[in-house]
Design a protein around this motif. Structure first.
Motif, PDB file in Angstrom:
ATOM      1  N   THR A  65       1.648  -2.722  12.318  1.00 28.11           N
ATOM      2  CA  THR A  65       2.154  -4.070  12.067  1.00 28.11           C
ATOM      3  C   THR A  65       3.470  -4.333  12.765  1.00 28.11           C
ATOM      4  O   THR A  65       3.665  -5.389  13.370  1.00 28.11           O
ATOM      5  CB  THR A  65       2.319  -4.295  10.552  1.00 28.11           C
ATOM      6  N   VAL A  66       4.423  -3.403  12.660  1.00 24.71           N
ATOM      7  CA  VAL A  66       5.762  -3.643  13.211  1.00 24.71           C
ATOM      8  C   VAL A  66       6.075  -2.773  14.410  1.00 24.71           C
ATOM      9  O   VAL A  66       7.148  -2.894  14.999  1.00 24.71           O
ATOM     10  CB  VAL A  66       6.849  -3.448  12.128  1.00 24.71           C
ATOM     11  N   GLY A  67       5.157  -1.877  14.780  1.00 27.96           N
ATOM     12  CA  GLY A  67       5.352  -1.099  15.992  1.00 27.96           C
ATOM     13  C   GLY A  67       6.357   0.014  15.890  1.00 27.96           C
ATOM     14  O   GLY A  67       6.778   0.576  16.899  1.00 27.96           O
ATOM     15  N   ILE A  68       6.769   0.382  14.673  1.00 28.71           N
ATOM     16  CA  ILE A  68       7.778   1.415  14.490  1.00 28.71           C
ATOM     17  C   ILE A  68       7.125   2.623  13.827  1.00 28.71           C
ATOM     18  O   ILE A  68       6.647   2.533  12.702  1.00 28.71           O
ATOM     19  CB  ILE A  68       8.950   0.920  13.621  1.00 28.71           C
ATOM     20  N   GLU A  69       7.109   3.745  14.531  1.00 28.11           N
ATOM     21  CA  GLU A  69       6.541   4.964  13.982  1.00 28.11           C
ATOM     22  C   GLU A  69       7.654   5.748  13.297  1.00 28.11           C
ATOM     23  O   GLU A  69       8.625   6.149  13.941  1.00 28.11           O
ATOM     24  CB  GLU A  69       5.904   5.804  15.087  1.00 28.11           C
ATOM     25  N   LEU A  70       7.514   5.958  11.998  1.00 27.23           N
ATOM     26  CA  LEU A  70       8.543   6.654  11.228  1.00 27.23           C
ATOM     27  C   LEU A  70       8.109   8.084  10.933  1.00 27.23           C
ATOM     28  O   LEU A  70       8.271   8.599   9.836  1.00 27.23           O
ATOM     29  CB  LEU A  70       8.814   5.900   9.922  1.00 27.23           C
TER      30      LEU A  70
ATOM     31  N   THR B 113       0.827  -1.198   0.000  1.00 25.17           N
ATOM     32  CA  THR B 113       0.000   0.000   0.000  1.00 25.17           C
ATOM     33  C   THR B 113       0.866   1.255   0.000  1.00 25.17           C
ATOM     34  O   THR B 113       0.535   2.260  -0.641  1.00 25.17           O
ATOM     35  CB  THR B 113      -0.938   0.006   1.220  1.00 25.17           C
ATOM     36  N   LEU B 114       1.987   1.205   0.714  1.00 23.40           N
ATOM     37  CA  LEU B 114       2.907   2.336   0.729  1.00 23.40           C
ATOM     38  C   LEU B 114       3.448   2.622  -0.669  1.00 23.40           C
ATOM     39  O   LEU B 114       3.688   3.784  -1.031  1.00 23.40           O
ATOM     40  CB  LEU B 114       4.055   2.057   1.698  1.00 23.40           C
TER      41      LEU B 114
ATOM     42  N   ALA C 263       2.883  14.865   8.968  1.00 27.00           N
ATOM     43  CA  ALA C 263       2.415  15.027  10.348  1.00 27.00           C
ATOM     44  C   ALA C 263       1.383  13.976  10.724  1.00 27.00           C
ATOM     45  O   ALA C 263       1.421  13.407  11.823  1.00 27.00           O
ATOM     46  CB  ALA C 263       1.839  16.428  10.546  1.00 27.00           C
ATOM     47  N   SER C 264       0.453  13.704   9.806  1.00 24.32           N
ATOM     48  CA  SER C 264      -0.624  12.767  10.121  1.00 24.32           C
ATOM     49  C   SER C 264      -0.265  11.335   9.790  1.00 24.32           C
ATOM     50  O   SER C 264      -0.787  10.393  10.386  1.00 24.32           O
ATOM     51  CB  SER C 264      -1.899  13.166   9.375  1.00 24.32           C
ATOM     52  N   GLY C 265       0.637  11.138   8.830  1.00 24.42           N
ATOM     53  CA  GLY C 265       0.959   9.781   8.407  1.00 24.42           C
ATOM     54  C   GLY C 265      -0.082   9.263   7.439  1.00 24.42           C
ATOM     55  O   GLY C 265      -1.283   9.407   7.664  1.00 24.42           O
ATOM     56  N   SER C 266       0.367   8.687   6.346  1.00 25.42           N
ATOM     57  CA  SER C 266      -0.558   8.134   5.366  1.00 25.42           C
ATOM     58  C   SER C 266      -1.191   6.859   5.923  1.00 25.42           C
ATOM     59  O   SER C 266      -0.706   6.291   6.910  1.00 25.42           O
ATOM     60  CB  SER C 266       0.186   7.814   4.076  1.00 25.42           C
ATOM     61  N   PRO C 267      -2.279   6.365   5.312  1.00 25.96           N
ATOM     62  CA  PRO C 267      -2.855   5.097   5.762  1.00 25.96           C
ATOM     63  C   PRO C 267      -1.851   3.956   5.754  1.00 25.96           C
ATOM     64  O   PRO C 267      -1.857   3.112   6.652  1.00 25.96           O
ATOM     65  CB  PRO C 267      -3.979   4.857   4.740  1.00 25.96           C
ATOM     66  N   ALA C 268      -0.968   3.937   4.759  1.00 28.71           N
ATOM     67  CA  ALA C 268       0.033   2.869   4.709  1.00 28.71           C
ATOM     68  C   ALA C 268       1.031   2.992   5.845  1.00 28.71           C
ATOM     69  O   ALA C 268       1.435   1.991   6.443  1.00 28.71           O
ATOM     70  CB  ALA C 268       0.755   2.889   3.365  1.00 28.71           C
ATOM     71  N   GLU C 269       1.446   4.220   6.159  1.00 24.83           N
ATOM     72  CA  GLU C 269       2.365   4.413   7.286  1.00 24.83           C
ATOM     73  C   GLU C 269       1.721   3.964   8.591  1.00 24.83           C
ATOM     74  O   GLU C 269       2.368   3.348   9.448  1.00 24.83           O
ATOM     75  CB  GLU C 269       2.765   5.882   7.390  1.00 24.83           C
TER      76      GLU C 269
END
Length: 487
Positions: free
Chosen positions: A393-398, A219-220, A381-387
């Motif tokens: 899924t992996v617990g890592i906020e980028l 999706t990303l 700032a908001s992050g896309s749906p894929a992000e």
């Protein structure tokens, strides 16, 4: 036919059919005779297996396909990458399934047209010319690569896999343990033939992780403008790249001036690429920080146990439809929160530097520059749906934190130290500010230098310092020195 049919379904499936399902699904993991004497009816009910023989055979074929090609390790990377490719082209959609959102953007995965390639490369040439005077580092000379969504995925998958492998292995085991706890019949007491139930459950856990991971990365690929959108160097070293279809979608969705948007996005991608080339330590430090964070991540096992109670292990579509937040609830220790804060701060400094230099390069030259900047700021700032799916899924906020504060910091550095001084801050991580600087949090006092034990800290100012200073100045004006003899 077996003499032990299991009632309750449309076909009253016999136990021999269930044995074939288990053997076909798990292959060599089930030694000969491992299923003898088991209450297979209880197992079928516990795992929500279909009772109809035809449905059971179809489930066996689907499950076998899901477990094929997993290779070494618990995660079925082959399946994960296949799902990612399907998601990238927009063909992975399960009607009504919350875990598989409808594809965003233009349909399919069209190859870049010759016109798109020419337009984007011409935009990159202009961006290079305008960036060069405002940078004290080399602008990459490599020609801009123009990708399809599938090509973006192919180029970035090796990076993604290395990023998530530490947490993937842990999560596969945790999910497997949760499933095993819900199907207690698969324990040692029930598999006396030497089967490895832990291995079976871990493979199921790895499959669940692979499904969610593949959907997120695929999706990303439908949303990324280039290989550095997340302020990570995901592409080839020194090669800027843009995804033609996604650039066109951004222009259409936000009613942007197309030529200006192409130059703006090319400038950002080139600036990112120049920075990572000039500071080789930076990319390594980012990936190392993510790796350290991922290795210490933990799941809320109680929430996971609750989530797997309703899983239908015979239905791949059911597995794909599970939302990440239903399965993966992460817990963080204080060390994890600190690591995440440091990662977010570094990402903010990169994002702000790129915004800073591209704005200086493009100001007065591009229409809608402020609007273009705001569109990208909102996305980050908001992050896309894929992000968001990837984080679930992996617990890592980028996502960066305090980008506006970081931008103000870069502007102050430019004002006081110039372009050379600004770029020199990337020479070493210790030259960059920490999160406490950007947030304005008071810092702890620095320890005194060695050997200063009876030096500066022992000096005390007079209580009436201003009066003493005025007296000293009057003495200087009167021509007297400390000796009082007028010389």
């Amino acid at each position: 036919m077996s003499q032990n049919p299991m009632p309750g379904g449309s076909g009253d499936m016999d136990e021999e059919a269930l044995k074939r399902l288990l053997k076909e699904t798990f292959g060599d993991a089930l030694p000969e005779g491992a299923l003898d004497g088991l209450d297979l009816g209880a197992i079928a009910a516990q795992a929500n297996l279909p009772q109809d023989p035809a449905q059971l055979r179809a489930a066996a074929a689907q499950m076998q396909q899901m477990f094929m090609g997993s290779g070494e390790g618990p995660v079925n990377w082959t399946m994960a990458e296949d799902l990612a490719r399907r998601a990238a082209v927009g063909s992975l959609q399960i009607p009504g399934a919350p875990g598989a959102p409808a594809p965003t953007g233009s349909p399919g995965d069209p190859d870049p047209t010759p016109a798109q390639v020419q337009e984007l490369r011409e935009a990159a040439q202009v961006a290079r010319l305008w960036l060069d005077p405002v940078l004290a580092i080399d602008v990459p000379a490599a020609e801009l690569a123009v990708f399809s969504r599938g090509t973006w995925l192919h180029r970035t998958l090796p990076r993604w896999r290395s990023l998530v492998e530490p947490v993937a292995a842990y999560m596969a085991g945790a999910i497997g343990e949760a499933i095993a706890a819900q199907t207690a019949q698969m324990g040692e007491a029930v598999l006396p033939g030497g089967a490895d139930p832990a291995g079976m459950m871990e493979r199921i856990g790895g499959t669940l992780f692979a499904v969610q991971y593949g959907q997120a990365i695929g999706t990303l690929a439908r949303e990324a403008m280039g290989t550095t959108d997340l302020s990570l160097p995901l592409g080839r070293d020194g090669e800027p790249a843009l995804v033609a279809a996604n650039v066109a979608d951004l222009v259409d969705e936000n009613s942007l001036d197309a030529p200006a948007a192409r130059i703006f996005l090319a400038a950002r991608e080139i600036a990112h690429t120049a920075l990572f080339a000039a500071a080789p330590w930076l990319g390594k430090a980012l990936f190392s920080a993510i790796d350290d964070y991922a290795r210490g991540i933990t799941l809320d096992l109680d929430a996971l146990d609750e989530a797997v109670r309703e899983l239908d292990l015979s239905d791949p579509e059911s597995l794909q439809s599970r939302r990440p937040e239903d399965l993966f609830v992460f817990t963080r220790r204080a060390a994890q929160e600190r690591a995440l804060e440091e990662l977010a701060t570094t990402l903010a400094l990169i994002e702000a530097w790129v915004d800073h230099v591209t704005s200086r390069a493009l100001e007065g030259k591009l229409p809608q520059l402020d609007a273009l900047r705001e569109v990208l700021r909102r996305r980050r700032a908001s992050g896309s749906p894929a992000e968001q799916m990837l984080a679930s899924t992996v617990g890592i906020e980028l996502r960066p934190r305090r980008v506006r504060e970081a931008l103000s910091w870069w502007e102050s550095v430019l004002a006081t130290e110039g372009i050379e001084g600004r770029e020199a801050k990337w020479a070493h991580p210790d030259l960059l500010p920490g999160s406490e600087v950007l947030s304005g949090t008071p810092q702890a006092p620095r320890p005194a230098p060695e050997g200063a034990g009876d030096g500066a800290e022992a000096v005390e100012l007079p209580a009436d310092f201003d009066a003493e200073l005025e007296k000293l100045l009057r003495e200087e004006e009167g021509g007297t020195d400390a000796s009082g003899d007028g010389r």
